[in-house]
Write a protein that holds these residues in place. Structure first.
Motif, PDB file in Angstrom:
ATOM      1  N   THR A 139       0.738  -1.109  -0.149  1.00  0.00           N
ATOM      2  CA  THR A 139      -0.026  -0.152   0.213  1.00  0.00           C
ATOM      3  C   THR A 139       1.097   0.867  -0.020  1.00  0.00           C
ATOM      4  OG1 THR A 139      -1.618  -1.047   1.092  1.00  0.00           O
ATOM      5  CG2 THR A 139      -2.049   0.864   1.078  1.00  0.00           C
ATOM      6  N   ARG A 140       0.032   2.131  -0.903  1.00  0.00           N
ATOM      7  CA  ARG A 140       1.649   3.416  -0.949  1.00  0.00           C
ATOM      8  C   ARG A 140       0.515   4.081   0.064  1.00  0.00           C
ATOM      9  NH1 ARG A 140       1.225   4.316  -7.222  1.00  0.00           N
ATOM     10  NH2 ARG A 140       1.786   2.178  -7.732  1.00  0.00           N
ATOM     11  N   GLN A 141       1.359   4.202   1.234  1.00  0.00           N
ATOM     12  CA  GLN A 141       0.655   4.476   2.948  1.00  0.00           C
ATOM     13  C   GLN A 141       0.680   6.014   2.539  1.00  0.00           C
ATOM     14  OE1 GLN A 141       1.612   2.100   5.494  1.00  0.00           O
ATOM     15  NE2 GLN A 141      -0.177   0.667   5.486  1.00  0.00           N
ATOM     16  N   ALA A 142       0.658   7.095   4.182  1.00  0.00           N
ATOM     17  CA  ALA A 142       0.986   8.423   3.507  1.00  0.00           C
ATOM     18  C   ALA A 142       2.365   7.617   4.136  1.00  0.00           C
ATOM     19  CB  ALA A 142      -0.359   9.102   4.590  1.00  0.00           C
ATOM     20  N   ARG A 143       3.405   8.506   4.144  1.00  0.00           N
ATOM     21  CA  ARG A 143       4.432   8.335   4.745  1.00  0.00           C
ATOM     22  C   ARG A 143       4.374   9.103   5.775  1.00  0.00           C
ATOM     23  NH1 ARG A 143       9.401  10.586   1.316  1.00  0.00           N
ATOM     24  NH2 ARG A 143      10.564   8.871   2.058  1.00  0.00           N
ATOM     25  N   GLY A 144       5.028   8.552   7.326  1.00  0.00           N
ATOM     26  CA  GLY A 144       5.099   8.890   8.401  1.00  0.00           C
ATOM     27  C   GLY A 144       6.189  10.556   8.751  1.00  0.00           C
ATOM     28  N   TRP A 145       6.370  10.877   9.339  1.00  0.00           N
ATOM     29  CA  TRP A 145       7.005  12.155   9.747  1.00  0.00           C
ATOM     30  C   TRP A 145       8.931  12.491   9.256  1.00  0.00           C
ATOM     31  CZ3 TRP A 145      10.994  13.664  12.832  1.00  0.00           C
ATOM     32  CH2 TRP A 145      11.586  12.259  13.552  1.00  0.00           C
ATOM     33  N   ARG A 146       9.012  11.403   9.850  1.00  0.00           N
ATOM     34  CA  ARG A 146      10.349  11.125   9.005  1.00  0.00           C
ATOM     35  C   ARG A 146      10.687  11.192   8.285  1.00  0.00           C
ATOM     36  NH1 ARG A 146      14.721  10.097  12.807  1.00  0.00           N
ATOM     37  NH2 ARG A 146      13.220   8.755  14.425  1.00  0.00           N
ATOM     38  N   ALA A 147       9.983  10.622   7.118  1.00  0.00           N
ATOM     39  CA  ALA A 147      10.152  10.357   5.367  1.00  0.00           C
ATOM     40  C   ALA A 147       9.829  11.577   5.480  1.00  0.00           C
ATOM     41  CB  ALA A 147       9.313   9.320   5.244  1.00  0.00           C
ATOM     42  N   ARG A 148       8.065  12.321   5.574  1.00  0.00           N
ATOM     43  CA  ARG A 148       8.604  13.509   4.955  1.00  0.00           C
ATOM     44  C   ARG A 148       9.708  14.628   5.695  1.00  0.00           C
ATOM     45  NH1 ARG A 148       3.248  12.022   7.341  1.00  0.00           N
ATOM     46  NH2 ARG A 148       3.681  13.887   8.827  1.00  0.00           N
ATOM     47  N   ALA A 149      10.111  14.492   6.857  1.00  0.00           N
ATOM     48  CA  ALA A 149      10.557  15.675   6.902  1.00  0.00           C
ATOM     49  C   ALA A 149      12.085  15.576   6.136  1.00  0.00           C
ATOM     50  CB  ALA A 149      11.744  15.388   8.087  1.00  0.00           C
ATOM     51  N   GLU A 150      12.881  14.024   5.495  1.00  0.00           N
ATOM     52  CA  GLU A 150      13.273  13.942   5.168  1.00  0.00           C
ATOM     53  C   GLU A 150      13.721  14.800   3.439  1.00  0.00           C
ATOM     54  OE1 GLU A 150      14.621  10.080   5.330  1.00  0.00           O
ATOM     55  OE2 GLU A 150      15.231   9.578   6.527  1.00  0.00           O
ATOM     56  N   ALA A 151      11.692  14.678   3.348  1.00  0.00           N
ATOM     57  CA  ALA A 151      11.865  14.844   2.001  1.00  0.00           C
ATOM     58  C   ALA A 151      12.328  16.514   1.674  1.00  0.00           C
ATOM     59  CB  ALA A 151      10.315  14.264   1.388  1.00  0.00           C
ATOM     60  N   LEU A 152      11.185  17.143   2.361  1.00  0.00           N
ATOM     61  CA  LEU A 152      11.153  18.346   2.930  1.00  0.00           C
ATOM     62  C   LEU A 152      13.096  18.633   2.907  1.00  0.00           C
ATOM     63  CD1 LEU A 152      10.083  21.169   3.316  1.00  0.00           C
ATOM     64  CD2 LEU A 152       9.819  20.936   5.374  1.00  0.00           C
ATOM     65  N   ALA A 153      13.469  18.393   3.615  1.00  0.00           N
ATOM     66  CA  ALA A 153      14.838  18.755   3.973  1.00  0.00           C
ATOM     67  C   ALA A 153      15.444  18.058   2.390  1.00  0.00           C
ATOM     68  CB  ALA A 153      15.625  17.510   4.547  1.00  0.00           C
ATOM     69  N   ILE A 154      15.371  17.733   1.545  1.00  0.00           N
ATOM     70  CA  ILE A 154      16.193  17.326   0.371  1.00  0.00           C
ATOM     71  C   ILE A 154      16.040  18.796  -0.649  1.00  0.00           C
ATOM     72  CG2 ILE A 154      16.018  16.144  -1.844  1.00  0.00           C
ATOM     73  CD1 ILE A 154      15.765  13.588   0.361  1.00  0.00           C
ATOM     74  N   ALA A 155      14.239  18.340  -0.023  1.00  0.00           N
ATOM     75  CA  ALA A 155      14.312  19.936  -1.631  1.00  0.00           C
ATOM     76  C   ALA A 155      14.552  20.941  -1.439  1.00  0.00           C
ATOM     77  CB  ALA A 155      12.638  19.868  -1.078  1.00  0.00           C
ATOM     78  N   THR A 156      14.788  21.450   0.001  1.00  0.00           N
ATOM     79  CA  THR A 156      15.438  22.738   0.739  1.00  0.00           C
ATOM     80  C   THR A 156      16.857  22.825   0.540  1.00  0.00           C
ATOM     81  OG1 THR A 156      13.828  22.313   2.175  1.00  0.00           O
ATOM     82  CG2 THR A 156      15.631  24.741   2.697  1.00  0.00           C
ATOM     83  N   ILE A 157      17.667  21.698   0.890  1.00  0.00           N
ATOM     84  CA  ILE A 157      18.678  21.959   0.207  1.00  0.00           C
ATOM     85  C   ILE A 157      19.019  21.992  -1.583  1.00  0.00           C
ATOM     86  CG2 ILE A 157      20.883  20.283   0.333  1.00  0.00           C
ATOM     87  CD1 ILE A 157      20.028  19.122   2.985  1.00  0.00           C
ATOM     88  N   SER A 158      18.218  21.262  -2.045  1.00  0.00           N
ATOM     89  CA  SER A 158      18.219  21.025  -3.711  1.00  0.00           C
ATOM     90  C   SER A 158      18.203  23.177  -3.822  1.00  0.00           C
ATOM     91  CB  SER A 158      17.304  20.771  -3.938  1.00  0.00           C
ATOM     92  OG  SER A 158      16.732  20.002  -5.753  1.00  0.00           O
ATOM     93  N   ALA A 159      16.661  23.272  -3.712  1.00  0.00           N
ATOM     94  CA  ALA A 159      17.320  24.526  -3.786  1.00  0.00           C
ATOM     95  C   ALA A 159      17.790  25.811  -3.789  1.00  0.00           C
ATOM     96  CB  ALA A 159      15.482  25.605  -3.057  1.00  0.00           C
ATOM     97  N   ALA A 160      19.062  25.604  -2.829  1.00  0.00           N
ATOM     98  CA  ALA A 160      19.914  26.515  -2.383  1.00  0.00           C
ATOM     99  C   ALA A 160      21.160  26.096  -3.070  1.00  0.00           C
ATOM    100  CB  ALA A 160      20.207  26.198  -0.827  1.00  0.00           C
ATOM    101  N   TRP A 161      21.199  24.700  -3.103  1.00  0.00           N
ATOM    102  CA  TRP A 161      22.818  24.540  -4.285  1.00  0.00           C
ATOM    103  C   TRP A 161      22.140  23.613  -4.680  1.00  0.00           C
ATOM    104  CZ3 TRP A 161      25.194  18.937  -3.308  1.00  0.00           C
ATOM    105  CH2 TRP A 161      26.538  18.886  -3.568  1.00  0.00           C
ATOM    106  N   PRO A 162      22.875  24.298  -6.116  1.00  0.00           N
ATOM    107  CA  PRO A 162      22.607  24.012  -7.837  1.00  0.00           C
ATOM    108  C   PRO A 162      23.127  22.368  -8.365  1.00  0.00           C
ATOM    109  CG  PRO A 162      22.949  26.033  -7.808  1.00  0.00           C
ATOM    110  CD  PRO A 162      23.669  25.972  -5.941  1.00  0.00           C
ATOM    111  N   ASP A 163      24.065  21.905  -7.319  1.00  0.00           N
ATOM    112  CA  ASP A 163      24.493  20.873  -7.480  1.00  0.00           C
ATOM    113  C   ASP A 163      24.346  19.800  -7.350  1.00  0.00           C
ATOM    114  OD1 ASP A 163      26.631  22.166  -9.228  1.00  0.00           O
ATOM    115  OD2 ASP A 163      27.909  21.749  -7.993  1.00  0.00           O
ATOM    116  N   PHE A 164      23.009  20.086  -6.108  1.00  0.00           N
ATOM    117  CA  PHE A 164      22.050  18.768  -5.542  1.00  0.00           C
ATOM    118  C   PHE A 164      21.978  17.612  -6.431  1.00  0.00           C
ATOM    119  CE2 PHE A 164      19.185  16.621  -2.935  1.00  0.00           C
ATOM    120  CZ  PHE A 164      20.145  16.312  -2.121  1.00  0.00           C
TER     121      PHE A 164
END
Length: 261
Positions: A100-125
């Motif tokens: 089941t493609r369940q809603a992801r837990g808070w840790r996974a959502r936090a990691e995804a948000l961190a990745i998106a944030t770092i990606s926005a700040a660092w072009p070489d990501f």
């Protein structure tokens, strides 16, 4: 390695249609138990491509028009692979039950948000995604080829050969992108190497349980030929700038007691 053009990617596509699976062939010759378990794992991971795509779309990866166009082709083909593998399982008397493609837990959502944030700040990501993708696509390609060999099932081998051709093109794109981006920056090489060393794991390890991953690893890579195939994966990825001697598939599977050291 010369990057594949988008016209080459689309013109070489040979996506298997689930409706075209020779169901009679699989009904006549049942799949070995190990092959059926491996296919269930593979079909589930291919079916989760949309989840991985959603994470990529939240990063600056899609700002590159070549990568964005490639991801559209990649998503279409990977999803078709999952459908074809599920059809094989059904025809062989192994009804496929995707996770089941369940809603992801808070840790996974936090990691995804961190990745998106770092990606926005660092072009070489983008180099991180391309390197990760190269490893995962080469691992999938090798796994399909190993399954075609060890299962000794002609109809399955024919289907996996078509899927492997798609995976080979995906790998070539990711590898060429990663190679170019890593070669351009020592900082990028250092960051990517650190992330791979500490966080890389086989794709799907967080979708299916560890017993299923271990069973597939032993079936595909547990003998001498399988070990050699894993080592070829690791050697190929270590050709990328900054990735020499980095611990990858063989080390991960051995460390997690899925294969004998």
């Amino acid at each position: 390695m010369e990057p594949l053009s988008l016209s080459m990617l689309h013109s070489r596509s040979d996506v298997p249609d689930p409706r075209g699976v020779d169901r009679d062939a699989f009904a006549r010759q049942p799949l070995p138990a190990g092959a059926a378990r491996s296919l269930a794992y593979m079909a589930d991971i291919e079916g989760h491509t949309i989840v991985y795509l959603r994470e990529l779309l939240a990063t600056r990866v899609v700002d590159d028009p070549k990568i964005a166009a490639f991801l559209a082709c990649w998503f279409y083909e990977e999803s078709a692979h999952g459908g074809a593998l599920a059809a094989v399982l059904e025809a062989s008397g192994h009804p496929f039950q995707p996770s089941t493609r369940q809603a992801r837990g808070w840790r996974a959502r936090a990691e995804a948000l961190a990745i998106a944030t770092i990606s926005a700040a660092w072009p070489d990501f983008v180099a991180v995604h391309m390197t990760w993708g190269a490893i995962n696509e080469l691992t999938a390609l090798t796994a399909y080829r190993r399954l075609a060999t060890v299962a000794e099932h002609p109809a399955l081998a024919a289907l996996l050969g078509r899927i492997a051709r798609d995976e080979a093109r995906h790998f070539a794109f990711y590898f060429a992108q990663a190679e170019r981006r890593l070669a351009a920056s020592a900082t990028t090489r250092h960051v990517v190497r650190g992330l791979l060393s500490h966080f890389w794991a086989p794709v799907g390890h967080d979708v299916r349980n560890q017993d299923e991953l271990g069973s597939m690893a032993r079936y595909l890579f547990g003998d001498a030929a399988g070990r050699a195939a894993m080592q070829r994966i690791d050697r190929t990825i270590r050709r990328l700038p900054g990735c020499a001697d980095i611990p990858l598939l063989e080390a991960w599977l051995t460390r997690h007691a899925m294969l004998a050291g």
